[in-house]
Design an enzyme around this catalytic site. Structure first.
Site, PDB file in Angstrom:
ATOM      1  N   ASN A 131       1.224  -1.325  -0.225  1.00  0.00           N
ATOM      2  CA  ASN A 131       0.041   0.388  -0.129  1.00  0.00           C
ATOM      3  C   ASN A 131       0.839   1.043   0.058  1.00  0.00           C
ATOM      4  O   ASN A 131       0.574   2.521  -0.711  1.00  0.00           O
ATOM      5  CB  ASN A 131      -1.084  -0.151   0.973  1.00  0.00           C
ATOM      6  CG  ASN A 131      -0.719  -0.247   2.574  1.00  0.00           C
ATOM      7  OD1 ASN A 131       1.288  -0.359   2.617  1.00  0.00           O
ATOM      8  ND2 ASN A 131      -0.987   0.316   3.607  1.00  0.00           N
ATOM      9  N   GLY A 165       1.548  -6.317   7.881  1.00  0.00           N
ATOM     10  CA  GLY A 165       0.890  -6.463   6.757  1.00  0.00           C
ATOM     11  C   GLY A 165      -0.570  -6.242   7.525  1.00  0.00           C
ATOM     12  O   GLY A 165      -0.642  -5.984   8.751  1.00  0.00           O
ATOM     13  N   GLU A 214       4.202  -4.521  12.612  1.00  0.00           N
ATOM     14  CA  GLU A 214       3.213  -3.059  11.920  1.00  0.00           C
ATOM     15  C   GLU A 214       1.613  -3.844  11.381  1.00  0.00           C
ATOM     16  O   GLU A 214       1.851  -4.570   9.521  1.00  0.00           O
ATOM     17  CB  GLU A 214       3.482  -2.491  11.596  1.00  0.00           C
ATOM     18  CG  GLU A 214       4.884  -1.482  12.163  1.00  0.00           C
ATOM     19  CD  GLU A 214       4.924  -0.898  12.883  1.00  0.00           C
ATOM     20  OE1 GLU A 214       3.513  -0.452  13.215  1.00  0.00           O
ATOM     21  OE2 GLU A 214       5.764   0.035  13.663  1.00  0.00           O
ATOM     22  N   CYS A 218      -3.802   1.056   6.986  1.00  0.00           N
ATOM     23  CA  CYS A 218      -3.351   1.102   8.376  1.00  0.00           C
ATOM     24  C   CYS A 218      -4.307   1.843   8.763  1.00  0.00           C
ATOM     25  O   CYS A 218      -4.178   1.683  10.053  1.00  0.00           O
ATOM     26  CB  CYS A 218      -2.465   0.282   8.511  1.00  0.00           C
ATOM     27  SG  CYS A 218      -0.826   1.568   8.498  1.00  0.00           S
TER      28      CYS A 218
HETATM   29  P1  NAP Z   1      -0.887  -9.346   3.531  1.00  0.00           P
HETATM   30  O1  NAP Z   1      -1.389  -9.899   2.635  1.00  0.00           O
HETATM   31  O2  NAP Z   1      -0.412 -10.161   4.752  1.00  0.00           O
HETATM   32  O3  NAP Z   1       0.757  -8.756   3.138  1.00  0.00           O
HETATM   33  C1  NAP Z   1       1.972  -8.443   4.105  1.00  0.00           C
HETATM   34  C2  NAP Z   1       2.917  -8.702   3.376  1.00  0.00           C
HETATM   35  O4  NAP Z   1       2.599 -10.008   4.115  1.00  0.00           O
HETATM   36  C3  NAP Z   1       3.096  -9.381   1.556  1.00  0.00           C
HETATM   37  O5  NAP Z   1       4.457  -9.805   1.703  1.00  0.00           O
HETATM   38  C4  NAP Z   1       3.043 -10.707   1.310  1.00  0.00           C
HETATM   39  O6  NAP Z   1       3.458 -11.196   0.783  1.00  0.00           O
HETATM   40  C5  NAP Z   1       3.684 -11.172   3.091  1.00  0.00           C
HETATM   41  N1  NAP Z   1       2.429 -12.367   3.834  1.00  0.00           N
HETATM   42  C6  NAP Z   1       1.263 -12.534   3.695  1.00  0.00           C
HETATM   43  N2  NAP Z   1       1.139 -13.859   4.195  1.00  0.00           N
HETATM   44  C7  NAP Z   1       2.291 -14.007   4.690  1.00  0.00           C
HETATM   45  C8  NAP Z   1       2.288 -15.198   5.684  1.00  0.00           C
HETATM   46  N3  NAP Z   1       1.244 -15.929   6.093  1.00  0.00           N
HETATM   47  N4  NAP Z   1       3.571 -15.263   6.197  1.00  0.00           N
HETATM   48  C9  NAP Z   1       4.529 -14.846   5.769  1.00  0.00           C
HETATM   49  N5  NAP Z   1       4.181 -13.502   4.592  1.00  0.00           N
HETATM   50  C10 NAP Z   1       3.246 -13.492   4.561  1.00  0.00           C
HETATM   51  O7  NAP Z   1      -1.214  -7.687   3.479  1.00  0.00           O
HETATM   52  P2  NAP Z   1      -1.796  -7.045   2.730  1.00  0.00           P
HETATM   53  O8  NAP Z   1      -3.680  -7.485   2.710  1.00  0.00           O
HETATM   54  O9  NAP Z   1      -1.237  -6.907   1.482  1.00  0.00           O
HETATM   55  O10 NAP Z   1      -1.810  -5.596   3.593  1.00  0.00           O
HETATM   56  C11 NAP Z   1      -2.817  -4.696   4.018  1.00  0.00           C
HETATM   57  C12 NAP Z   1      -2.715  -4.584   5.516  1.00  0.00           C
HETATM   58  O11 NAP Z   1      -1.863  -4.423   6.004  1.00  0.00           O
HETATM   59  C13 NAP Z   1      -3.970  -4.174   6.349  1.00  0.00           C
HETATM   60  O12 NAP Z   1      -4.163  -5.127   7.156  1.00  0.00           O
HETATM   61  C14 NAP Z   1      -2.510  -3.252   6.920  1.00  0.00           C
HETATM   62  O13 NAP Z   1      -3.323  -2.652   7.933  1.00  0.00           O
HETATM   63  C15 NAP Z   1      -1.749  -3.474   7.365  1.00  0.00           C
HETATM   64  N6  NAP Z   1      -0.818  -2.696   7.367  1.00  0.00           N
HETATM   65  C16 NAP Z   1      -1.002  -2.294   8.533  1.00  0.00           C
HETATM   66  C17 NAP Z   1       0.378  -0.927   8.567  1.00  0.00           C
HETATM   67  C18 NAP Z   1       1.204  -0.343   9.758  1.00  0.00           C
HETATM   68  O14 NAP Z   1       2.058  -0.219   9.743  1.00  0.00           O
HETATM   69  N7  NAP Z   1       0.736  -1.030  10.931  1.00  0.00           N
HETATM   70  C19 NAP Z   1       0.591  -0.174   7.491  1.00  0.00           C
HETATM   71  C20 NAP Z   1       0.357  -0.871   6.634  1.00  0.00           C
HETATM   72  C21 NAP Z   1      -0.903  -1.975   6.316  1.00  0.00           C
HETATM   73  P3  NAP Z   1       2.829 -11.783  -0.755  1.00  0.00           P
HETATM   74  O15 NAP Z   1       2.146 -10.534  -0.910  1.00  0.00           O
HETATM   75  O16 NAP Z   1       3.051 -12.976  -1.290  1.00  0.00           O
HETATM   76  O17 NAP Z   1       1.238 -12.443  -0.354  1.00  0.00           O
END
Ligand code: NAP
Length: 465
Positions: free
Chosen positions: A140, A215, A237, A271
């Site tokens: 994002n 994530g 995070e 997020c």
């Molecule tokens: P996501 O699916 O969790 O993906 C984030 C990263 O984690 C990607 O590189 C993804 O790889 C990897 N990933 C996914 N599942 C995994 C697993 N089981 N084991 C290891 N790595 C894994 O997140 P998203 O849905 O794309 O992003 C949105 C989320 O991120 C929202 O919940 C948002 O609130 C959160 N976020 C938090 C912050 C913060 O600073 N707190 C900032 C931005 C976003 P792949 O793409 O290859 O699946």
């Protein structure tokens, strides 16, 4: 999207979310390639940890210069891969450059030895690097999320291996090239284009010292479990359901603008986007009208146009999930005040949407809605508004809208269960202030001195006289 070929090297092919036109294909890395990158990064980190902080700062300032010199190309890459508006992309590149400069200037003081008064000995605390940190990052803010980890980590003397989200491979490789072009030692910061299934083996790899993930909650749980099994430090995070309290003494037009800005950051895909607007009953109706007006001002448009405030979402699948959350919320009693319909055009488009009468049992209340959907929740008074804000599995950002600054400060500082609380403004990350959450929003902090000290060995040294 990643697919595997017969050499077990995945291929990452991007899709333009605005048009659904296929983008570029990037050959990825096998598990063995990724392990090699970790090994080479560890070899590069050993001499790097002995370089002076001034030398590291010279490279980090150069990284800022490289970012600025390539800002148009990097912003366009974000637009192509995940749909960010060009205006937001340019601002993101500038923010990364600022973070590089901040840590170049401040790392020496953040990591300065701390003397301790102990009788009969010279005693101090010193901060040594841990080694190579694996960074698992989301799409994002494809540059900012990485730089806010990498700038402090490299300044502290660590190396980095980046496993970026699968839909932003071009951004992932561009970040590696920024550090290379800035003169950092070869291999010190490497991008491994691998799917999420490769993360566990990397965490277990002896050349990886620690891991940071930004994530979702499921990804965080999986990374924390893997890191826990091998007893490696991790920072998480995760998601948020940020609440903004609109009190009866707020300037409602100004409050609505702050709330709309909080909700619409990055098309709602943040997020720390404001997701729940908890409004005291006596001003609820007036606030609804003001928020609808402020949200409607975010017209959808071509993300390449510098005037566009709302581009497409990152994918049609993500857009469909948001629409399903809106429809289920309306079925469960929410009142649709704006948007909520799928546009006819191809692409991952979703209009600004406002839901009122949001309450427990509706996805707009109980889940993180990762798009341009504002949920208005009524509260009887300040006390109930605080209770509703805190009754969430998340605790990332939060806000208070009030004309009584002392009241706002008290609620922000003492009442809200969140890592960040802003009064009369929307929450934003800043390299000078710690960033992170409590509860399911994660643990550990990024940015500022707290962030740079996450990936160091806080070592006590005592020299007996
Ligand atoms: P996501 O699916 O969790 O993906 C984030 C990263 O984690 C990607 O590189 C993804 O790889 C990897 N990933 C996914 N599942 C995994 C697993 N089981 N084991 C290891 N790595 C894994 O997140 P998203 O849905 O794309 O992003 C949105 C989320 O991120 C929202 O919940 C948002 O609130 C959160 N976020 C938090 C912050 C913060 O600073 N707190 C900032 C931005 C976003 P792949 O793409 O290859 O699946």
């Amino acid at each position: 999207m990643a697919t595997s070929d017969t050499n077990t090297r995945p291929v990452f092919t991007t899709t333009n979310p605005a048009t659904l036109a296929p983008g570029k294909s990037y050959p990825g890395h096998s598990a063995e390639d990724a392990a090699n990158k970790a090994r080479l990064a560890a070899e590069a980190q050993r001499p790097w940890r002995r370089t002076g902080i001034d030398e590291r700062a010279r490279h980090m300032k150069q990284a800022a210069a490289v970012l600025r010199s390539r800002r148009d190309e990097l912003a366009a890459l974000m637009t192509e891969e995940m749909g960010k508006t060009v205006t937001d992309g340019l601002a993101e590149v500038e923010k990364c450059a600022t973070a590089c400069e901040h840590f170049a200037a401040r790392a020496a003081s953040y990591l300065a030895r701390e003397p301790v008064a102990i009788d009969g000995a010279r005693a101090f605390v010193t901060f040594n690097p841990l080694g190579v940190v694996l960074a698992v990052m989301p799409w994002n803010f494809p540059f900012w999320q990485v730089f806010r980890f990498a700038a402090p980590a490299l300044m502290a003397g660590n190396g980095g291996v980046l496993k970026h989200a699968s839909n932003v491979p071009g951004c992932a490789l561009a970040i590696e090239s920024v550090f290379r072009d800035a003169g950092f030692p070869e291999h010190l910061f490497a991008t491994a284009l691998v799917p999420s299934a490769a993360v566990k083996a990397l965490i277990e790899d002896g050349n990886i010292a620690a891991v940071t993930l930004t994530g979702s909650v499921p990804a965080g749980r999986s990374v924390a479990t893997a890191a826990g099994a091998v007893l490696k430090k991790c920072v998480l995070e995760l998601g948020g359901a940020d609440a903004y309290l609109v009190l009866e003494d707020a300037d409602l037009r100004a409050a609505a603008k702050v709330c709309a800005a909080a909700r619409m950051v990055n098309a709602g895909q943040s997020c720390i986007a404001g997701k729940r607007f908890i409004v005291v009953r006596e001003v609820r109706a007036a606030f609804e009208a003001a928020l609808v007006e402020a949200m409607a001002a975010y017209e959808m448009g071509d993300p390449r146009d510098p005037h566009t405030r709302l581009g497409p979402l990152q994918s049609v699948a993500a857009r469909d999930q948001i629409h399903a959350q809106v429809e289920a919320s309306v079925r469960a009693g929410a009142r649709l005040l704006l948007g909520g319909t799928l546009p006819a055009q191809a692409g991952a488009w979703y209009p600004p949407t406002v839901l009122a009468d949001v309450r427990t049992g509706q996805p707009a209340h109980d889940e993180e809605v990762f798009g341009p959907v504002a949920a208005i929740i009524e509260a009887a008074d300040e006390r109930e508004a605080i209770a509703i804000a805190n009754a969430s599995e998340f605790g990332l950002g939060s806000g208070v809208l009030t004309s009584n600054l002392a009241r706002g400060e008290r609620i922000a500082a003492d009442e809200l269960d969140a890592g960040m609380s802003f009064v009369n403004d929307n929450v934003r990350s800043d390299p000078r202030m710690p960033f992170g959450g409590v509860k399911h929003s994660g643990f550990g902090r990024e940015c500022a001195g707290f962030g740079i000290r996450e990936f160091v060995n806080v070592k006590s040294v005592q020299v007996k006289a």
